[in-house]
Design a protein around this motif. Structure first.
Motif, PDB file in Angstrom:
ATOM      1  N   ARG A  51       0.830  -1.074   0.099  1.00  0.00           N
ATOM      2  CA  ARG A  51      -0.137   0.011   0.069  1.00  0.00           C
ATOM      3  C   ARG A  51       0.881   1.202   0.014  1.00  0.00           C
ATOM      4  O   ARG A  51       0.409   2.230  -0.870  1.00  0.00           O
ATOM      5  N   GLY A  52       1.803   1.281   0.750  1.00  0.00           N
ATOM      6  CA  GLY A  52       2.947   2.236   0.643  1.00  0.00           C
ATOM      7  C   GLY A  52       3.452   2.781  -0.744  1.00  0.00           C
ATOM      8  O   GLY A  52       3.305   3.771  -1.149  1.00  0.00           O
ATOM      9  N   PHE A  53       3.698   1.597  -1.570  1.00  0.00           N
ATOM     10  CA  PHE A  53       4.409   1.843  -2.890  1.00  0.00           C
ATOM     11  C   PHE A  53       3.015   2.497  -3.685  1.00  0.00           C
ATOM     12  O   PHE A  53       3.283   3.586  -4.435  1.00  0.00           O
ATOM     13  N   LEU A  55       0.524   4.248  -2.425  1.00  0.00           N
ATOM     14  CA  LEU A  55       0.091   5.688  -1.893  1.00  0.00           C
ATOM     15  C   LEU A  55       1.263   6.516  -2.598  1.00  0.00           C
ATOM     16  O   LEU A  55       0.703   7.987  -2.778  1.00  0.00           O
ATOM     17  N   PHE A  60      -3.210  12.297  -1.642  1.00  0.00           N
ATOM     18  CA  PHE A  60      -4.084  11.535  -0.674  1.00  0.00           C
ATOM     19  C   PHE A  60      -4.087  12.520   0.590  1.00  0.00           C
ATOM     20  O   PHE A  60      -2.838  12.530   1.074  1.00  0.00           O
ATOM     21  N   LEU A  62      -5.953  12.135   3.542  1.00  0.00           N
ATOM     22  CA  LEU A  62      -6.370  11.455   4.723  1.00  0.00           C
ATOM     23  C   LEU A  62      -8.071  11.679   4.637  1.00  0.00           C
ATOM     24  O   LEU A  62      -8.659  11.086   5.324  1.00  0.00           O
ATOM     25  N   ALA A 271       3.177  14.050   6.293  1.00  0.00           N
ATOM     26  CA  ALA A 271       2.070  13.177   6.586  1.00  0.00           C
ATOM     27  C   ALA A 271       0.828  13.424   7.582  1.00  0.00           C
ATOM     28  O   ALA A 271      -0.220  13.886   7.319  1.00  0.00           O
ATOM     29  N   PHE A 272       1.745  13.912   8.741  1.00  0.00           N
ATOM     30  CA  PHE A 272       0.833  14.061   9.969  1.00  0.00           C
ATOM     31  C   PHE A 272       0.373  15.372  10.238  1.00  0.00           C
ATOM     32  O   PHE A 272      -0.199  15.679  11.321  1.00  0.00           O
ATOM     33  N   PHE A 277      -0.213  12.926   2.252  1.00  0.00           N
ATOM     34  CA  PHE A 277       0.127  11.521   2.447  1.00  0.00           C
ATOM     35  C   PHE A 277       0.818  10.902   1.210  1.00  0.00           C
ATOM     36  O   PHE A 277       1.963  10.291   1.408  1.00  0.00           O
ATOM     37  N   ALA A 280       4.482  12.170   1.261  1.00  0.00           N
ATOM     38  CA  ALA A 280       5.211  11.682   2.365  1.00  0.00           C
ATOM     39  C   ALA A 280       5.382  10.113   2.047  1.00  0.00           C
ATOM     40  O   ALA A 280       6.957   9.818   2.219  1.00  0.00           O
TER      41      ALA A 280
END
Lengths: 310, 314
Positions: A51-53, A55, A60, A62, A271-272, A277, A280
């Motif tokens: 999923r990281g790849f 993303l 995105f 969030l 990201a946060f 996202f 990041a």
């Protein structure tokens, strides 16, 4: 062998013939034993990696769904001065941290090895490593405080003048690097110590009979025989060192200016705090590749040194 | 060690005038080496002392006695302040911020998180290690290799998607959200235990099989007791790691009722006023966060010290 005894029950259950039994072995039992770990692995390691790849190819925030944008994040990254800055700062950190740490840990390990067998001393040396990064960061943040910190009191008293350790752009990264040297040197020294114990005692006895001094023995016996171990220690510590986050997060939060915005912290912020996202994730893909490259390069070094100990 | 004292000891003394019993001359090399070791030990220990010294000080008196090696105006006020036992007036009088903090609660949260993670992770990883080390099944080594590749993935890489997952599951600010990612396995723990399980003798296991014991019985009655030492070591390491973790609980456990000590320390530090920080309170809080691990280590540490080496890696 184990299989020979159990089949009675298994055979009854599945109607398996012994040939099939041999092919699948203890598969049914294995599935039961493996289930929790496999579940954890799939849900929290394998799936998020994939999923990281994905993303990294999306935009995105969030909220809502991730929107596929192809390689746009990677294009943006090339033109992002903050990204290059974070990379530069991280490498600077790693070089100082690993450089100093390796020398100090090696010295500490050799001193312990040649002087004492005390487990208490080895335990004391390990103490900083057991305490959380956050604790270590705060203790040093206090000790290095410009006004009241004990280190600056001493510097002032000697006449060197105070240093704004965490507050100046030149000092911030070396300071954080050295604070983490303090936390990790004992642990690294114990790893090296374990390697030293693998060197047979008679090698030292023989060179002592030949009249070698301790100093000479260190350079001609210890160091060459220790090379493979050192390579292994370096791989572990370099990869760990790239992941500097906690110390920065509690002390400088990336400042002053961008002097300590290391790559982990930059990803975290993107990201946060900015909820970017996809971008990041793209930077973490790059970090992944860098660490993979570092590991492979160092493994080469390790293999090159392997012949020494055998 | 034996080598170091050799040469001066045998040749030195006899040459000197013999009025006294032959005495070993000082080996300066050794003295310097010991001095270097002691300096390194002092550097290692001093920050712990300074943490203790500051936590026992009155924050208002710290400025005047910044360089004094003893606590400035000895008091337990800082501890009372961070444990929520002091009134606002008392806290302000000693230079605290007056904000309410309750490290008892964070201490409880840290204990809950670290204990649950340790029990779950070690038990499930022991089960997996048993499957990898003692059972035969097709594809075993490939699956094991796949597990190990997870070691290569930098933690932040999985942290981002894991955060999304935990949020989508509605587990933000719950203990479940904090413990889940490490509850079932870490590649290191599986690897570590498998190494030991592979080395255990097969004979006892076979004898038990002939006596009709199933795999569950063998696992609980034979493997776990026989591997008690590495399991203990791994448990200590897992506990310490879970206790010290910062980034993950920072992301998913901000709220007070699940906030662990490391996160609480970060919050406490950012709340402390810039001009006159509550250093004594901060150090009391860090001491509270560090103490349990240090006690655990003092009781069981010998095993950890001796286990550090390459058994887990090579």
């Amino acid at each position: 062998m184990a299989t020979q005894v159990v089949p009675k029950r298994a055979a009854k259950a599945s109607g398996a013939v012994s040939g099939r039994r041999r092919r699948f072995g203890d598969l049914r039992v294995a599935l039961v034993f493996l289930f929790p770990a496999a579940l954890g692995f799939t849900v929290f390691y394998l799936w998020p990696t994939l999923r990281g790849f994905y993303l990294s190819l999306t935009e995105f925030s969030l909220l809502g769904d991730a929107e596929f944008v192809g390689l746009a994040n990677f294009e943006r990254l090339i033109g992002d001065p903050l990204f290059w800055n974070s990379l530069r700062v991280t490498v600077l950190y790693v070089v100082i941290n690993i450089g100093v740490q390796t020398v100090v840990a090696l010295a500490l390990a050799v001193l312990m090895h040649r002087l004492t067998t005390s487990v208490t001393i080895r335990g004391l040396v390990l103490l900083p490593y057991l305490v959380a990064n956050v604790v270590v960061a705060l203790v040093w943040f206090w000790m290095l405080d410009y006004q009241l910190g004990v280190v600056n009191q001493i510097l002032d008293w000697i006449g060197l003048g105070r240093i704004s350790f965490f507050g100046s752009e030149t000092w911030a990264i070396p300071t954080i690097a050295l604070v983490n040297v303090w936390r990790h040197m004992g642990y690294t020294a114990l790893l090296i110590f374990a390697g030293l114990q693998m060197i047979p005692k008679y090698v030292y006895e023989a060179s002592a009979i030949d009249g070698a001094s301790e100093w000479r023995m260190f350079w001609s016996v210890t160091l060459p025989l220790l090379r493979p171990i050192m390579a292994l220690v370096l791989i572990l510590s370099v990869i760990g060192s790239f992941q500097i986050f906690d110390t920065v997060a509690v002390t400088t939060s990336g400042g002053p200016v961008d002097a300590t915005r290391v790559i982990y912290f930059y990803i975290f912020e993107l990201a946060f705090e900015r909820f970017d996202f996809g971008y990041a994730a793209a930077i973490s893909v790059v970090l992944f590749l860098i660490l993979g490259g570092v590991a492979i390069a160092q493994l080469r070094m390790l293999r090159a040194g392997e012949s020494d100990l055998s | 060690m034996t080598v170091a004292t050799r040469s001066p000891g045998t040749h030195g003394p006899r040459v000197r005038s013999g009025q006294k019993a032959p005495r070993r001359p000082v080996n300066w090399g050794r003295v310097v080496a010991w001095a270097a070791l002691i300096v390194l030990l002092i550097v290692t220990i001093f920050p712990f002392y300074w943490m203790l010294r500051t936590s026992l000080s009155n924050n208002r008196a710290l400025a005047a006695e910044a360089g004094s090696p003893l606590p400035a105006d000895l008091t337990l006020g800082a501890f009372e302040r961070v444990l929520g036992m002091a009134t606002t007036e008392e806290a302000l009088a000693e230079g605290g911020s007056g904000a309410s903090v309750n490290f008892w609660l964070y201490l409880r949260n840290s204990i809950v998180v670290a204990t649950v993670v340790t029990i779950g992770q070690v038990f499930f990883c022991a089960m997996a290690a048993y499957a990898f080390a003692r059972l035969r099944w097709p594809g075993r080594d490939k699956v094991f290799f796949l597990f190990l590749t997870a070691l290569m993935v930098p933690p932040i890489f999985t942290t981002l998607p894991n955060f999304i997952l935990i949020r989508d599951l509605g587990l933000l600010n719950t203990f479940a959200g904090i413990v889940l990612p490490t509850l079932f396995m870490t590649p290191f723990a599986v690897f570590f235990l498998r190494q030991f399980f592979v080395g255990l003798s097969r004979e006892i296991e076979e004898a038990a099989m002939i006596d009709g014991a199933g795999h569950a019985r063998i696992f609980f009655r034979l493997i776990i007791p026989m591997a008690a030492a590495p399991i203990t070591t791994l448990s200590i390491l897992t506990y310490i790691n879970a206790w010290n973790d910062y980034m993950w609980p920072l992301l998913v456990g901000q709220e007070e009722n699940v906030r662990v000590l490391t996160v609480a320390l970060g919050v406490f530090r950012s709340q402390t006023p810039q001009g006159s920080p509550d250093w004594a309170g901060l150090m009391a809080a860090t001491l509270i966060a560090a103490l349990p691990v240090m006690i655990l280590f003092a009781v069981l540490g010998r095993r950890v010290v001796n286990s550090i080496g390459f058994s887990g890696i090579k």
